[in-house]
Write an enzyme that holds these catalytic residues in place. Structure first.
Site, PDB file in Angstrom:
ATOM      1  N   ILE A 173       0.861  -1.174   0.000  1.00 40.92           N
ATOM      2  CA  ILE A 173       0.000   0.000   0.000  1.00 40.92           C
ATOM      3  C   ILE A 173       0.898   1.225   0.000  1.00 40.92           C
ATOM      4  CG2 ILE A 173      -1.807   1.252   1.255  1.00 40.92           C
ATOM      5  CD1 ILE A 173      -2.658  -1.396   2.505  1.00 40.92           C
ATOM      6  N   CYS A 174       0.514   2.245  -0.747  1.00 37.88           N
ATOM      7  CA  CYS A 174       1.359   3.443  -0.857  1.00 37.88           C
ATOM      8  C   CYS A 174       1.714   4.016   0.511  1.00 37.88           C
ATOM      9  CB  CYS A 174       0.654   4.505  -1.693  1.00 37.88           C
ATOM     10  SG  CYS A 174       0.328   4.025  -3.388  1.00 37.88           S
TER      11      CYS A 174
END
Length: 434
Positions: free
Chosen positions: A260-261
């Site tokens: 996930i960013c």
């Protein structure tokens, strides 16, 4: 040429998809440019209605989209369905925000008032990632389309079928040329970034690719909206419940296998809490082992292992995980590393895997100082019971978003090497207009 997509759970071939050739890419841009004047003149309410219908179609196709996503990226079915639901909700959000998007005014003398009415920028190239292909694309596509821009969309080569199907559900409810969809790898993205008729390039992905896009767009005067790599810190202050803090750290580091960013990439824990926190975090890691899917491919798993090997060679202690599990696919276990230093690759570079590297620090001020020493600037989280510390944190940490007592949530406004511009929220409408 073609792209081959493998199932990260088994290594079996999922599909082979031809890469869009340069001539077809140029034609798509021309179609988007030709459609731009008509779409810009379409009433905002009609553009919003099209997005609302698209959102309903996305919800109706949730199982289809989730299955494609699961096969291409290894995302668990529940996570994939959650991404579809978030994407549909984002389309509805922009359908509601678009018609009320306002301009600005500057009052001068009695007879002079400067007015700025937001106008679409023209053609927007949207380049989206594989780690959440529906939810991320929904934000960029929704904001660009509802403000009257036309779009050329290239989903990631790691999930081309998921990205294409989602975009098709939107395009089927829009006039011809308003949303063009291309299949391809980085070469297609590079062609879009350099195309003279593309006015905005919106990219979510690696920092290296983002920098290349920024250089090309700067040379020809195009706007960029970039959300790139991050090395997000989690600061665990004294006085919090160590079990709750470990639960937050595990969620931030292990959800979606750490892909996930805004995943937790570095953990700083105050010394007085360290022993109890590390014990709880190791327990959490073992509990997460059967809850996550594989990494997106073998290349990503090798990159994660390289960082862990570097950390261990330089003195880190493995409390959980630390090596791939046997069997097919690119699975990697939730991993906790203690005794980390700032010079280890796992601490100074984005890992994008289920790894929680922990550094023990003497106090909160040291944690903030070390957390701020980073070339990225995406986000950070602080777990604290002291509101004075919370106030200090959001001022001291040079990132776009500081989250207090919750590892996920909040808008995206990257800084420094993490990119530029607002990635979500009503501010994204400003990015898409001039």
């Amino acid at each position: 040429m073609e792209m081959t997509v493998l199932d990260p759970r088994t290594g079996d071939e999922v599909s082979r998809i031809p890469i869009t050739d340069p001539s077809s890419c140029a034609q798509a841009v021309r179609r988007a440019r030709a459609a731009a004047p008509g779409w810009a003149r379409t009433p905002a309410a009609e553009r919003a209605a099209a997005l609302t219908k698209a959102a309903a179609a996305v919800r109706a196709a949730a199982d289809e989209l989730a299955e494609l996503n699961e096969r291409e990226t290894g995302k668990t079915r529940d996570d994939a369905l959650g991404g579809v639901d978030a994407g549909a909700g984002t389309l509805v959000q922009y359908a509601e925000l678009g018609p009320v998007h306002r301009g600005r005014s500057l009052h001068g003398s009695w007879s002079a008032t400067d007015l700025m009415v937001p106008e679409p920028r023209g053609v927007v190239a949207v380049l989206t990632p594989w780690n959440d292909p529906v939810a991320v694309a929904a934000g960029l596509l929704g904001a660009a389309l509802v403000t009257g821009n036309t779009v050329v969309h290239k989903p990631s080569e790691r999930c081309p079928a998921t990205g294409r199907r989602f975009a098709e559900l939107l395009a089927e409810r829009l006039p011809d040329g308003v949303l063009e969809i291309l299949d391809g790898d980085g070469s297609v993205g590079a062609q879009l970034a350099s195309a003279a008729d593309v006015d905005v390039v919106a990219h979510v992905g690696s920092s290296a690719t983002g920098r290349a896009i920024a250089r090309v767009c700067a040379e020809r005067g195009a706007k960029t909206v970039l959300e790139n790599g991050g090395n997000d810190a989690l600061v665990v202050d004294a006085g919090v419940d160590p079990r709750w803090a470990a639960e937050q750290a595990a969620l931030g580091a292990f959800a979606n296998a750490g892909q996930i960013c805004v995943s937790v990439e570095r953990v700083f824990v105050v010394e007085s809490l360290a022993e109890a926190f590390l014990e709880e975090l190791a327990t959490q890691a073992r509990g997460w082992a059967d809850r996550i899917g594989p990494l997106v491919d073998e290349r990503q798993r090798e990159a994660v292992q390289d960082q862990i090997d570097d950390a261990v060679a330089n003195g880190a202690c493995v409390l959980a995980g630390g090596a791939p599990r046997p069997g097919p696919g690119s699975f990697y276990p939730p991993t906790v590393l203690a005794d980390c230093t700032a010079k280890m690759l796992v601490f100074c570079e984005e890992t994008f895997g289920p790894v929680a590297p922990v550094r023990v620090v003497p106090d909160f001020d040291t944690a903030l100082r070390e957390a701020a020493d980073d070339r990225y600037g995406l986000a950070a989280t602080v777990l604290t019971a002291d509101m004075g510390h919370a106030q200090e944190a959001w001022r001291a940490l040079p990132v776009g978003t500081v989250k207090i007592n919750d590892v996920f949530g909040g808008a995206s406004q990257p800084r420094r090497a993490s990119g530029n511009g607002f990635g979500f929220g009503p501010e994204l409408l400003d990015e898409m207009t001039a």
